[in-house]
Design a protein around this motif. Structure first.
Motif, mmCIF file in Angstrom:
data_model
loop_
_atom_site.group_PDB
_atom_site.id
_atom_site.type_symbol
_atom_site.label_atom_id
_atom_site.label_comp_id
_atom_site.label_asym_id
_atom_site.label_seq_id
_atom_site.Cartn_x
_atom_site.Cartn_y
_atom_site.Cartn_z
ATOM 1 N N GLY A 1 -4.145 -4.605 -3.400
ATOM 2 C CA GLY A 1 -3.038 -4.628 -2.451
ATOM 3 C C GLY A 1 -1.696 -4.570 -3.157
ATOM 4 N N GLY A 2 -1.567 -5.326 -4.254
ATOM 5 C CA GLY A 2 -0.343 -5.284 -5.042
ATOM 6 C C GLY A 2 -0.131 -3.937 -5.701
ATOM 7 N N PHE A 3 -1.213 -3.332 -6.196
ATOM 8 C CA PHE A 3 -1.114 -2.020 -6.837
ATOM 9 C C PHE A 3 -0.658 -0.960 -5.842
ATOM 10 C CE2 PHE A 3 -3.488 1.646 -9.011
ATOM 11 C CZ PHE A 3 -2.432 1.887 -9.879
ATOM 12 N N GLU A 4 -1.169 -1.036 -4.613
ATOM 13 C CA GLU A 4 -0.732 -0.085 -3.588
ATOM 14 C C GLU A 4 0.755 -0.257 -3.291
ATOM 15 O OE1 GLU A 4 -2.012 1.482 0.861
ATOM 16 O OE2 GLU A 4 -3.451 0.527 -0.475
ATOM 17 N N ASN A 5 1.204 -1.496 -3.279
ATOM 18 C CA ASN A 5 2.613 -1.780 -3.052
ATOM 19 C C ASN A 5 3.485 -1.119 -4.128
ATOM 20 O OD1 ASN A 5 4.844 -3.135 -1.794
ATOM 21 N ND2 ASN A 5 4.752 -4.693 -3.373
ATOM 22 N N PHE A 6 3.078 -1.242 -5.398
ATOM 23 C CA PHE A 6 3.816 -0.617 -6.501
ATOM 24 C C PHE A 6 3.744 0.907 -6.432
ATOM 25 C CE2 PHE A 6 2.995 -4.764 -8.767
ATOM 26 C CZ PHE A 6 4.326 -5.133 -8.838
ATOM 27 N N LEU A 7 2.591 1.440 -6.046
ATOM 28 C CA LEU A 7 2.440 2.890 -5.965
ATOM 29 C C LEU A 7 3.368 3.494 -4.913
ATOM 30 C CD1 LEU A 7 -1.429 3.399 -6.277
ATOM 31 C CD2 LEU A 7 0.328 4.112 -7.914
ATOM 32 N N LEU A 8 3.516 2.825 -3.785
ATOM 33 C CA LEU A 8 4.416 3.321 -2.748
ATOM 34 C C LEU A 8 5.858 3.339 -3.246
ATOM 35 C CD1 LEU A 8 2.937 1.575 0.432
ATOM 36 C CD2 LEU A 8 2.744 3.982 -0.227
ATOM 37 N N ALA A 9 6.228 2.331 -4.049
ATOM 38 C CA ALA A 9 7.575 2.310 -4.631
ATOM 39 C C ALA A 9 7.736 3.438 -5.652
ATOM 40 C CB ALA A 9 7.847 0.961 -5.280
ATOM 41 N N ALA A 10 6.702 3.685 -6.455
ATOM 42 C CA ALA A 10 6.759 4.767 -7.442
ATOM 43 C C ALA A 10 6.865 6.131 -6.760
ATOM 44 C CB ALA A 10 5.510 4.722 -8.334
ATOM 45 N N MET A 11 6.171 6.307 -5.650
ATOM 46 C CA MET A 11 6.243 7.566 -4.912
ATOM 47 C C MET A 11 7.625 7.767 -4.300
ATOM 48 S SD MET A 11 2.464 7.374 -3.143
ATOM 49 C CE MET A 11 2.411 9.015 -2.421
ATOM 50 N N ALA A 12 8.248 6.673 -3.857
ATOM 51 C CA ALA A 12 9.611 6.766 -3.326
ATOM 52 C C ALA A 12 10.586 7.161 -4.432
ATOM 53 C CB ALA A 12 10.022 5.433 -2.703
ATOM 54 N N TYR A 13 10.409 6.592 -5.619
ATOM 55 C CA TYR A 13 11.268 6.936 -6.753
ATOM 56 C C TYR A 13 11.076 8.400 -7.144
ATOM 57 C CZ TYR A 13 13.300 6.886 -11.431
ATOM 58 O OH TYR A 13 14.054 7.172 -12.546
ATOM 59 N N ASP A 14 9.839 8.870 -7.091
ATOM 60 C CA ASP A 14 9.556 10.276 -7.383
ATOM 61 C C ASP A 14 10.305 11.194 -6.425
ATOM 62 O OD1 ASP A 14 7.791 12.568 -8.454
ATOM 63 O OD2 ASP A 14 7.339 12.576 -6.309
ATOM 64 N N ARG A 15 10.311 10.881 -5.135
ATOM 65 C CA ARG A 15 11.044 11.698 -4.155
ATOM 66 C C ARG A 15 12.558 11.603 -4.377
ATOM 67 N NH1 ARG A 15 9.124 15.621 -3.252
ATOM 68 N NH2 ARG A 15 8.220 15.048 -5.250
ATOM 69 N N TYR A 16 13.016 10.426 -4.780
ATOM 70 C CA TYR A 16 14.445 10.237 -5.056
ATOM 71 C C TYR A 16 14.899 11.137 -6.204
ATOM 72 C CZ TYR A 16 18.355 8.067 -7.547
ATOM 73 O OH TYR A 16 19.518 7.856 -8.245
ATOM 74 N N VAL A 17 14.125 11.158 -7.288
ATOM 75 C CA VAL A 17 14.482 11.994 -8.433
ATOM 76 C C VAL A 17 14.392 13.471 -8.067
ATOM 77 C CG1 VAL A 17 13.875 12.617 -10.807
ATOM 78 C CG2 VAL A 17 13.744 10.235 -10.085
#
Length: 312
Positions: free
Chosen positions: A108-124
């Protein structure tokens, strides 16, 4: 009060979603179907991303990790529930309960971090397109994923070890279909103040910071897109974020809904039913969201399905 040390606890009882025996076959069929759809859908996403070279990008790398995590979360919780219904046995061993609790927290925590990483990817990709390949290198994405998994494992182990120090009462019934941390702590007869403080601190840091990162990323994305002169460019930019926004809304929306229901609902059984919305539904819906809203994924899925094995 009759106390027993944690070393004497042999098993907990998972009461599930209902105690009505007539509803058990229906729940079994429903959750078996959900589990199969979740596994097949997410496995198809992983195979599609792995097989198509043009999907070997940071966005789809994180997506395949997300699908793998969804498979793990579902496999950690649903099969045990199905076995208990089929065997008409509500028991789960003490070690089994702690193991399940740890895996749920970890994935559950890993999924939480992955969603943040995907948001950062779209931001860049949208706000700094010329630097995208430099910033989102394969090495950086791999390290980011490994670091997120490492943090999730540390947090899960910390919670599990803190539960080991507790003593439990005679009543070991968990009104849930899996070993939820909050429900396990309610059964403890010893002081759980440290455990509760740890829970709030971890939720604030490792839940709040990724969510704040997602909000910041999309604030910058919206600001950047609105400055684009072309309406077509705006539509294309927003379309690349649509699937991720849907998954984020589903993940955090269901989790927040369970928190609200637990705060305003008197019965733990109703909270258990509500928890299905965050531990089962998002994992099943994620493959549909990405396959239906993403043109590249739909094309790759068609090619994978039409591809014949070499021995045919």
């Amino acid at each position: 009060m009759d106390l027993r040390n944690h070393t004497d606890v042999s098993k907990f009882l998972l009461l599930g979603l209902t105690d009505d025996p007539e509803l058990q076959p229906l729940i079994f069929c429903l959750f078996l179907s959900v589990y199969l759809v979740t596994i097949l859908g997410n496995l198809l996403i992983v195979l599609t991303v792995s097989s198509e070279s043009y999907l070997h990008t940071p966005m789809y790398f994180f997506l395949s990790n997300l699908s793998f995590t969804d498979i793990c979360i579902s496999t950690t919780t649903i099969p045990k529930m199905l076995v208990n219904i089929q065997a008409q046995n509500q028991g789960i061993t003490y070690i089994g309960c702690l193991t399940q609790l740890g895996f749920v927290l970890c994935f559950g925590g890993f999924e939480n971090f992955l969603l943040a990483a995907m948001a950062y990817d779209r931001y860049v990709a949208i706000c700094h397109p010329l630097m995208y390949t430099v910033i989102m290198s394969s090495c950086f994405c791999g390290l980011l994923s490994l670091f997120s998994l490492f943090l999730s494992i540390v947090v899960a182990l910390l919670h599990s070890l803190m539960v080991l120090r507790l003593s439990f009462c005679k009543d070991l019934e968990i009104p849930h279909f899996f070993c939820d941390l909050a429900q396990v702590l309610k059964l403890a007869c010893s002081d759980t103040l440290i455990n509760n403080i740890l829970t709030y601190v971890v939720a604030s840091l490792f839940g709040g910071i990724p969510l704040a990162g997602i909000i910041f990323s999309y604030t910058q994305i919206v600001s950047s897109v609105l400055r684009m002169p072309s309406a077509r460019g705006k539509l294309k930019a927003f379309s690349t974020c649509g699937s991720h926004l849907s998954v984020v809304s589903l993940f955090y929306g269901t989790a927040f809904g369970v928190y609200i229901s637990s705060a305003f609902t008197d019965t733990s059984r109703k909270t258990a039913v509500a928890s299905v919305m965050y531990i089962v539904v998002p994992q099943m819906m994620n493959p549909f969201i990405y396959s239906l809203r993403n043109r590249d994924m739909k094309g790759a899925l068609r090619k994978l399905i039409r591809r014949r094995p070499p021995f045919l």
